[in-house]
Design an enzyme around this catalytic site. Structure first.
Site, PDB file in Angstrom:
ATOM      1  N   SER A 141       0.822  -1.210   0.000  1.00  0.00           N
ATOM      2  CA  SER A 141       0.000   0.000   0.000  1.00  0.00           C
ATOM      3  C   SER A 141       0.853   1.255   0.000  1.00  0.00           C
ATOM      4  CB  SER A 141      -0.942  -0.006   1.196  1.00  0.00           C
ATOM      5  OG  SER A 141      -0.282  -0.442   2.341  1.00  0.00           O
ATOM      6  N   HIS A 162      -2.379  -2.673  -6.490  1.00  0.00           N
ATOM      7  CA  HIS A 162      -2.850  -2.264  -5.156  1.00  0.00           C
ATOM      8  C   HIS A 162      -4.372  -2.294  -5.083  1.00  0.00           C
ATOM      9  CE1 HIS A 162      -3.253   0.944  -1.835  1.00  0.00           C
ATOM     10  NE2 HIS A 162      -3.187  -0.252  -1.315  1.00  0.00           N
ATOM     11  N   GLU A 174      -5.208   0.011  -8.350  1.00  0.00           N
ATOM     12  CA  GLU A 174      -4.096   0.880  -8.754  1.00  0.00           C
ATOM     13  C   GLU A 174      -3.017  -0.003  -9.374  1.00  0.00           C
ATOM     14  OE1 GLU A 174      -3.963   4.703  -5.739  1.00  0.00           O
ATOM     15  OE2 GLU A 174      -3.036   2.873  -5.034  1.00  0.00           O
ATOM     16  N   ASN A 212      -3.446   6.249  -1.030  1.00  0.00           N
ATOM     17  CA  ASN A 212      -2.903   6.433   0.317  1.00  0.00           C
ATOM     18  C   ASN A 212      -2.183   7.771   0.481  1.00  0.00           C
ATOM     19  OD1 ASN A 212      -3.908   4.301   1.812  1.00  0.00           O
ATOM     20  ND2 ASN A 212      -2.426   2.885   0.914  1.00  0.00           N
TER      21      ASN A 212
HETATM   22  N1  3HC Z   1     -17.473  -9.617   0.010  1.00  0.00           N
HETATM   23  C1  3HC Z   1     -18.629  -9.562  -0.687  1.00  0.00           C
HETATM   24  N2  3HC Z   1     -19.599  -8.665  -0.423  1.00  0.00           N
HETATM   25  C2  3HC Z   1     -19.391  -7.793   0.594  1.00  0.00           C
HETATM   26  C3  3HC Z   1     -18.196  -7.775   1.348  1.00  0.00           C
HETATM   27  C4  3HC Z   1     -17.225  -8.748   1.019  1.00  0.00           C
HETATM   28  N3  3HC Z   1     -16.072  -8.805   1.681  1.00  0.00           N
HETATM   29  N4  3HC Z   1     -18.287  -6.770   2.267  1.00  0.00           N
HETATM   30  C5  3HC Z   1     -19.468  -6.169   2.080  1.00  0.00           C
HETATM   31  N5  3HC Z   1     -20.125  -6.779   1.077  1.00  0.00           N
HETATM   32  C6  3HC Z   1     -21.423  -6.412   0.522  1.00  0.00           C
HETATM   33  C7  3HC Z   1     -22.566  -6.715   1.469  1.00  0.00           C
HETATM   34  O1  3HC Z   1     -23.072  -8.020   1.281  1.00  0.00           O
HETATM   35  C8  3HC Z   1     -23.592  -5.661   1.076  1.00  0.00           C
HETATM   36  O2  3HC Z   1     -24.346  -6.072  -0.037  1.00  0.00           O
HETATM   37  P1  3HC Z   1     -25.808  -5.500  -0.280  1.00  0.00           P
HETATM   38  O3  3HC Z   1     -25.656  -4.025  -0.482  1.00  0.00           O
HETATM   39  O4  3HC Z   1     -26.273  -6.202  -1.510  1.00  0.00           O
HETATM   40  O5  3HC Z   1     -26.564  -5.862   0.945  1.00  0.00           O
HETATM   41  C9  3HC Z   1     -22.751  -4.492   0.628  1.00  0.00           C
HETATM   42  O6  3HC Z   1     -21.456  -5.000   0.351  1.00  0.00           O
HETATM   43  C10 3HC Z   1     -22.650  -3.470   1.699  1.00  0.00           C
HETATM   44  O7  3HC Z   1     -22.168  -4.098   2.870  1.00  0.00           O
HETATM   45  P2  3HC Z   1     -22.834  -3.921   4.305  1.00  0.00           P
HETATM   46  O8  3HC Z   1     -24.309  -3.787   4.191  1.00  0.00           O
HETATM   47  O9  3HC Z   1     -22.274  -4.984   5.186  1.00  0.00           O
HETATM   48  O10 3HC Z   1     -22.247  -2.570   4.877  1.00  0.00           O
HETATM   49  P3  3HC Z   1     -22.171  -1.136   4.272  1.00  0.00           P
HETATM   50  O11 3HC Z   1     -23.319  -0.783   3.428  1.00  0.00           O
HETATM   51  O12 3HC Z   1     -21.861  -0.319   5.451  1.00  0.00           O
HETATM   52  O13 3HC Z   1     -20.886  -1.204   3.328  1.00  0.00           O
HETATM   53  C11 3HC Z   1     -18.570  -1.104   2.911  1.00  0.00           C
HETATM   54  C12 3HC Z   1     -19.681  -1.691   3.781  1.00  0.00           C
HETATM   55  C13 3HC Z   1     -18.699  -1.677   1.508  1.00  0.00           C
HETATM   56  C14 3HC Z   1     -17.269  -1.554   3.532  1.00  0.00           C
HETATM   57  C15 3HC Z   1     -18.737   0.460   2.870  1.00  0.00           C
HETATM   58  O14 3HC Z   1     -18.847   0.960   4.165  1.00  0.00           O
HETATM   59  C16 3HC Z   1     -17.561   1.143   2.199  1.00  0.00           C
HETATM   60  O15 3HC Z   1     -17.497   1.234   0.992  1.00  0.00           O
HETATM   61  N6  3HC Z   1     -16.630   1.656   3.031  1.00  0.00           N
HETATM   62  C17 3HC Z   1     -15.437   2.352   2.558  1.00  0.00           C
HETATM   63  C18 3HC Z   1     -14.347   1.346   2.356  1.00  0.00           C
HETATM   64  C19 3HC Z   1     -13.081   2.001   1.859  1.00  0.00           C
HETATM   65  O16 3HC Z   1     -12.922   3.201   1.816  1.00  0.00           O
HETATM   66  N7  3HC Z   1     -12.114   1.147   1.472  1.00  0.00           N
HETATM   67  C20 3HC Z   1     -10.805   1.617   1.056  1.00  0.00           C
HETATM   68  C21 3HC Z   1      -9.930   1.510   2.226  1.00  0.00           C
HETATM   69  S1  3HC Z   1      -8.299   2.049   1.878  1.00  0.00           S
HETATM   70  C22 3HC Z   1      -7.482   0.653   1.500  1.00  0.00           C
HETATM   71  O17 3HC Z   1      -8.023  -0.420   1.455  1.00  0.00           O
HETATM   72  C23 3HC Z   1      -6.060   0.869   1.159  1.00  0.00           C
HETATM   73  C24 3HC Z   1      -5.151  -0.114   1.863  1.00  0.00           C
HETATM   74  O18 3HC Z   1      -3.851   0.151   1.389  1.00  0.00           O
HETATM   75  C25 3HC Z   1      -5.187  -0.007   3.348  1.00  0.00           C
END
Ligand code: 3HC
Length: 306
Positions: A141, A162, A174, A212
Site C-alpha cells: 500500500s 494495489h 491501482e 494512500n
Molecule cells: N465480500 C462480498 N460482499 C461484501 C463484502 C465482502 N467482503 N463486504 C461487504 N459486502 C457487501 C454486502 O453483502 C452488502 O451487499 P448488499 O448491499 O447487496 O446488501 C454491501 O457489500 C454493503 O455491505 P454492508 O451492508 O455490510 O455494509 P455497508 O453498506 O456499510 O458497506 C462497505 C460496507 C462496503 C465496507 C462500505 O462501508 C464502504 O465502501 N466503506 C469504505 C471502504 C473504503 O474506503 N475502502 C478503502 C480503504 S483504503 C485501502 O483499502 C487501502 C489499503 O492500502 C489499506
C-alpha cells in the site's frame, strides 16, 4: 457503475480472459483472500500460499461466506445457481503453506506484511523459482515498488497491483509502474484488472500512490483532532459521512482496515517523503501497542461486539 454490475462484469468476463489464467496469491490475510476470491470468481485458477495454516483456514471460511454474498446478489433467489456459483469458484482455489506449490502461475501477487526486507526476500525467491513468463506483483500500500524489486532479475515483469478493502466490493485497482516494467507487462496487468471486474488507474512508483497519498494526511489529521479533543470520534465520522458523502468516517475506516496497517503506512510515508503530516501520532501508537487494532481485534477507536 453500481456494485452489482461490478460483480456481474467480473463473473461474465471469465470467458474473455487471455494472458492470465492462473494466479497465486502469497499471503492469506484480508487482502490476499479477497484477491484470491475475485480471481476465482472470474474463472481463474488460484493458489493461496501462507506459512500459517490457521490463516489459510480463516481465509477459506471468509471466501466461502463472501462468495455466497456475491452469488446471492448475482442470482437473487435461485438457490441452485447460487450453489453452483459458490462451488465453481471455490473449486478453482487451492491453498498451501509452501511457496513452491504456487510458483507455476501466470501472475503471482504478494499480499504479506508491509516490511521491505520480508517482501524483498520473498520476491528474490519467487524470481528464482517461477517460470520465465510469470509476472510478479506486490499489493503493497505504500512501499516503493522499485525498492521491493531491487534484487530480482525480471524487473520488466514486475509491478504493483494495489487493491482496496473489501476487495470484492471496492471497484478500484491501482496499477503501479516500476521504472523498468515493460509495456507488455503493464498492459497484461491492466487487462487482468479488467478481467476481474476492476477499474484500473495507473500511477508511478510514488509514495502512497494515489489513494494512500491522499488518505494518509486525511486520517492523520482526523486522529490528531481526536487526540486534541477537538470533537468526539463519532462526530468526526458523522461529519465526513454527511458533509462529504463518504461511506465511512475516518475512524470507522481506520478500524476497518486496521490501526496497525494505518501506523505502518504513515511510517513508510514519513520515511519516503519527510513530510511532517505523516509524523507519529501518540494516540495511534498507544492503541497499536495495546493491541487495539480495530475491528479484527475487537477494539480500536471503537469497541466491537465479538
Ligand atoms: N465480500 C462480498 N460482499 C461484501 C463484502 C465482502 N467482503 N463486504 C461487504 N459486502 C457487501 C454486502 O453483502 C452488502 O451487499 P448488499 O448491499 O447487496 O446488501 C454491501 O457489500 C454493503 O455491505 P454492508 O451492508 O455490510 O455494509 P455497508 O453498506 O456499510 O458497506 C462497505 C460496507 C462496503 C465496507 C462500505 O462501508 C464502504 O465502501 N466503506 C469504505 C471502504 C473504503 O474506503 N475502502 C478503502 C480503504 S483504503 C485501502 O483499502 C487501502 C489499503 O492500502 C489499506
Amino acid at each position: 457503475m453500481n456494485k452489482l454490475s461490478v460483480l456481474t462484469r467480473a463473473f461474465s468476463s471469465s470467458s474473455s480472459l487471455n494472458a492470465v489464467k492462473t494466479v497465486t496469491v502469497v499471503g492469506g490475510g484480508l487482502m490476499g483472500s479477497g484477491i484470491a476470491q475475485v480471481a476465482a470468481q472470474a474463472g481463474q485458477n488460484v493458489t493461496i500460499v501462507d506459512l500459517k495454516l490457521e490463516l489459510l483456514e480463516k481465509a477459506w471460511t471468509s471466501i466461502e461466506q463472501n462468495l455466497t454474498r456475491v452469488a446471492k446478489k448475482v442470482h437473487k433467489d435461485d438457490a441452485a445457481k447460487i450453489e453452483t456459483f459458490v462451488q465453481d469458484a471455490a473449486s478453482r482455489i487451492k491453498v498451501s503453506t509452501k511457496v513452491e506449490d504456487g510458483v507455476n502461475a501466470d501472475l503471482i501477487i504478494e499480499a504479506i506484511v508491509e516490511k521491505l526486507d520480508v517482501k524483498q526476500e520473498l520476491f528474490n525467491k519467487l524470481d528464482l523459482l517461477a517460470p520465465e513468463h510469470t509476472i510478479l506483483a506486490s499489493n503493497t500500500s505504500s512501499i516503493s515498488i522499485n525498492a521491493i524489486g531491487a534484487g530480482i532479475k525480471r524487473k520488466d515483469r514486475f509491478g504493483g497491483l494495489h487493491f482496496f478493502n473489501p476487495v470484492p466490493i471496492m471497484r478500484l485497482l491501482e496499477v503501479i509502474k516500476g521504472d523498468q516494467i515493460s509495456e507488455q507487462t503493464y498492459q497484461t496487468m491492466m487487462e487482468w484488472g479488467k478481467s476481474i471486474g476492476k477499474t484500473c488507474i495507473t500511477c508511478k512508483d510514488t509514495p502512497g500512490f494515489v489513494v494512500n497519498r491522499l488518505l494518509g494526511p486525511y486520517s492523520a489529521e482526523a486522529l490528531r483532532m481526536y487526540e486534541r479533543g477537538d470533537a468526539k470520534a463519532e462526530d468526526i465520522d458523522l461529519a465526513m459521512k454527511l458533509a462529504c458523502g463518504y461511506p465511512m468516517g475516518p475512524f470507522e475506516l481506520a478500524d476497518y482496515t486496521g490501526l496497525d496497517t494505518k501506523k505502518a503506512i504513515l511510517g513508510v510515508m514519513l520515511e519516503a517523503t519527510g513530510d511532517p503530516v505523516f509524523r507519529p501520532i501518540p494516540v495511534l501508537d498507544r492503541l497499536v501497542e495495546e493491541g487495539k487494532l480495530g475491528r479484527k481485534s475487537g477494539e480500536g477507536i471503537y469497541k466491537y461486539e465479538k
